[in-house]
Design a protein around this motif. Sequence first.
Motif, PDB file in Angstrom:
ATOM      1  N   VAL A  66      42.728  37.099  33.204  1.00  0.00           N
ATOM      2  CA  VAL A  66      41.664  36.226  33.719  1.00  0.00           C
ATOM      3  C   VAL A  66      41.681  36.229  35.247  1.00  0.00           C
ATOM      4  CG1 VAL A  66      40.806  33.850  33.837  1.00  0.00           C
ATOM      5  CG2 VAL A  66      41.666  34.764  31.662  1.00  0.00           C
ATOM      6  N   MET A  67      42.879  36.180  35.821  1.00  0.00           N
ATOM      7  CA  MET A  67      43.001  36.176  37.279  1.00  0.00           C
ATOM      8  C   MET A  67      42.545  37.508  37.880  1.00  0.00           C
ATOM      9  SD  MET A  67      46.623  34.143  37.458  1.00  0.00           S
ATOM     10  CE  MET A  67      46.823  34.299  39.249  1.00  0.00           C
ATOM     11  N   LYS A  68      42.851  38.605  37.194  1.00  0.00           N
ATOM     12  CA  LYS A  68      42.396  39.930  37.664  1.00  0.00           C
ATOM     13  C   LYS A  68      40.874  39.997  37.672  1.00  0.00           C
ATOM     14  CE  LYS A  68      46.434  42.402  35.915  1.00  0.00           C
ATOM     15  NZ  LYS A  68      46.937  43.285  34.836  1.00  0.00           N
ATOM     16  N   GLU A  69      40.262  39.449  36.616  1.00  0.00           N
ATOM     17  CA  GLU A  69      38.797  39.468  36.547  1.00  0.00           C
ATOM     18  C   GLU A  69      38.195  38.665  37.705  1.00  0.00           C
ATOM     19  OE1 GLU A  69      35.061  37.855  33.956  1.00  0.00           O
ATOM     20  OE2 GLU A  69      37.026  37.787  32.981  1.00  0.00           O
ATOM     21  N   LEU A  70      38.801  37.522  37.994  1.00  0.00           N
ATOM     22  CA  LEU A  70      38.341  36.710  39.128  1.00  0.00           C
ATOM     23  C   LEU A  70      38.429  37.494  40.437  1.00  0.00           C
ATOM     24  CD1 LEU A  70      39.872  33.128  38.736  1.00  0.00           C
ATOM     25  CD2 LEU A  70      37.476  33.793  38.593  1.00  0.00           C
ATOM     26  N   ALA A  71      39.547  38.187  40.617  1.00  0.00           N
ATOM     27  CA  ALA A  71      39.735  38.978  41.837  1.00  0.00           C
ATOM     28  C   ALA A  71      38.672  40.067  41.945  1.00  0.00           C
ATOM     29  CB  ALA A  71      41.137  39.596  41.842  1.00  0.00           C
ATOM     30  N   HIS A  72      38.388  40.730  40.835  1.00  0.00           N
ATOM     31  CA  HIS A  72      37.385  41.808  40.842  1.00  0.00           C
ATOM     32  C   HIS A  72      35.990  41.267  41.145  1.00  0.00           C
ATOM     33  CE1 HIS A  72      40.370  44.626  39.750  1.00  0.00           C
ATOM     34  NE2 HIS A  72      40.463  44.308  38.477  1.00  0.00           N
ATOM     35  N   MET A  73      35.768  39.984  40.824  1.00  0.00           N
ATOM     36  CA  MET A  73      34.460  39.371  41.090  1.00  0.00           C
ATOM     37  C   MET A  73      34.350  38.865  42.527  1.00  0.00           C
ATOM     38  SD  MET A  73      33.936  37.311  37.512  1.00  0.00           S
ATOM     39  CE  MET A  73      32.450  36.496  38.059  1.00  0.00           C
ATOM     40  N   GLY A  74      35.437  38.992  43.305  1.00  0.00           N
ATOM     41  CA  GLY A  74      35.371  38.641  44.717  1.00  0.00           C
ATOM     42  C   GLY A  74      35.821  37.231  45.060  1.00  0.00           C
ATOM     43  N   MET A  75      36.431  36.522  44.090  1.00  0.00           N
ATOM     44  CA  MET A  75      36.912  35.174  44.382  1.00  0.00           C
ATOM     45  C   MET A  75      38.071  35.226  45.380  1.00  0.00           C
ATOM     46  SD  MET A  75      37.014  31.870  44.002  1.00  0.00           S
ATOM     47  CE  MET A  75      35.958  31.442  42.617  1.00  0.00           C
ATOM     48  N   THR A  76      38.026  34.376  46.387  1.00  0.00           N
ATOM     49  CA  THR A  76      39.145  34.235  47.312  1.00  0.00           C
ATOM     50  C   THR A  76      40.270  33.503  46.585  1.00  0.00           C
ATOM     51  OG1 THR A  76      37.565  34.065  49.134  1.00  0.00           O
ATOM     52  CG2 THR A  76      39.832  33.393  49.589  1.00  0.00           C
ATOM     53  N   MET A  77      41.466  34.078  46.600  1.00  0.00           N
ATOM     54  CA  MET A  77      42.576  33.519  45.840  1.00  0.00           C
ATOM     55  C   MET A  77      43.853  33.547  46.667  1.00  0.00           C
ATOM     56  SD  MET A  77      41.623  35.662  42.382  1.00  0.00           S
ATOM     57  CE  MET A  77      43.096  35.319  41.446  1.00  0.00           C
ATOM     58  N   VAL A  78      44.648  32.482  46.551  1.00  0.00           N
ATOM     59  CA  VAL A  78      46.007  32.454  47.084  1.00  0.00           C
ATOM     60  C   VAL A  78      46.918  32.172  45.890  1.00  0.00           C
ATOM     61  CG1 VAL A  78      47.598  31.490  48.778  1.00  0.00           C
ATOM     62  CG2 VAL A  78      45.139  31.538  49.267  1.00  0.00           C
ATOM     63  N   VAL A  79      47.841  33.092  45.624  1.00  0.00           N
ATOM     64  CA  VAL A  79      48.630  33.043  44.395  1.00  0.00           C
ATOM     65  C   VAL A  79      50.119  33.075  44.725  1.00  0.00           C
ATOM     66  CG1 VAL A  79      49.029  34.133  42.142  1.00  0.00           C
ATOM     67  CG2 VAL A  79      46.780  34.368  43.247  1.00  0.00           C
ATOM     68  N   VAL A  80      50.820  32.012  44.368  1.00  0.00           N
ATOM     69  CA  VAL A  80      52.283  32.009  44.419  1.00  0.00           C
ATOM     70  C   VAL A  80      52.770  32.470  43.053  1.00  0.00           C
ATOM     71  CG1 VAL A  80      54.339  30.551  44.555  1.00  0.00           C
ATOM     72  CG2 VAL A  80      52.452  30.189  46.149  1.00  0.00           C
ATOM     73  N   THR A  81      53.539  33.544  43.015  1.00  0.00           N
ATOM     74  CA  THR A  81      53.934  34.097  41.712  1.00  0.00           C
ATOM     75  C   THR A  81      55.227  34.886  41.813  1.00  0.00           C
ATOM     76  OG1 THR A  81      53.163  35.389  39.815  1.00  0.00           O
ATOM     77  CG2 THR A  81      52.599  36.238  41.998  1.00  0.00           C
ATOM     78  N   HIS A  82      55.880  35.012  40.650  1.00  0.00           N
ATOM     79  CA  HIS A  82      57.040  35.908  40.518  1.00  0.00           C
ATOM     80  C   HIS A  82      56.628  37.216  39.860  1.00  0.00           C
ATOM     81  CE1 HIS A  82      59.868  32.869  41.845  1.00  0.00           C
ATOM     82  NE2 HIS A  82      59.316  32.013  41.016  1.00  0.00           N
ATOM     83  N   GLU A  83      55.334  37.351  39.551  1.00  0.00           N
ATOM     84  CA  GLU A  83      54.840  38.552  38.867  1.00  0.00           C
ATOM     85  C   GLU A  83      54.570  39.647  39.902  1.00  0.00           C
ATOM     86  OE1 GLU A  83      54.628  38.885  35.606  1.00  0.00           O
ATOM     87  OE2 GLU A  83      55.162  36.812  35.152  1.00  0.00           O
ATOM     88  N   MET A  84      55.569  40.483  40.119  1.00  0.00           N
ATOM     89  CA  MET A  84      55.441  41.513  41.166  1.00  0.00           C
ATOM     90  C   MET A  84      54.386  42.563  40.797  1.00  0.00           C
ATOM     91  SD  MET A  84      57.411  40.487  43.518  1.00  0.00           S
ATOM     92  CE  MET A  84      58.037  38.832  43.266  1.00  0.00           C
TER      93      MET A  84
END
Length: 248
Positions: A186-204
Amino acid sequence: MATNGNLISVQNLKMYYNRGAIKALDDVSIDIHQGDVMVVIGPSGSGKSTFLRSLNLLETPTEGHIFFDGVDITARKVDLNLHRQKMGMVFQHFNLFPHMTILDNMTLAPMKVKKIPQAQAEQKALELLDRVGLKDRAGAYPIQLSGGQKQRVAIVRALAMEPEVMLFDEPTSALDPEMVGEVLDVMKELAHMGMTMVVVTHEMGFAREVGNRVLFMDEGKILEEGAPDQIFNHPKNPRLQDFLSKVL
């Protein structure tokens, strides 16, 4: 003060506790541009979540300024709620209201805060739930959903407010491993649609594949920042090199 067209401009942000003995954020400055997918990595206790939560002032900085849409939201007398409406926030633990159906969770803020009519809010909510494959769960309660389903609902609930930026605070860390993928998709789809995102994650893997900028934080400071290729394949900072040797 001009922000040079940046969506968010963080300037000399400090967050000190115990009269400066603990420096959760130590003079952090960074610009976030429209369409950025900025991924923040670093060891536990490095200040990542404090940095993220300070962007909409869930954490109040000791010093420094945060400009959002050209407005200094750290200034007194700023209508902070107005700016928070434009920032979607997704937490580790979903924060859904357990006594309300998924549809009611989705429509509460648009109806109360933005005064959107119920029928319109429900139509938008169902469209968003359909996007993440959960339209058939609109009448269910959070307890009836898996962790991955709850987190997908939490994401589209934030999207229902039509934010300009989405903030994710370790959105997969409370999930069983097999549920992580469905949330990251879901987050990848948001990124592809151009949403500005700041993500704190351990998922390298997500940082590498989806982020266009990666920040490495330790001890409240940004020690290195760059494109994923730079950070993961050509790290300069010794602390980053050490961190990556343990997590990759």
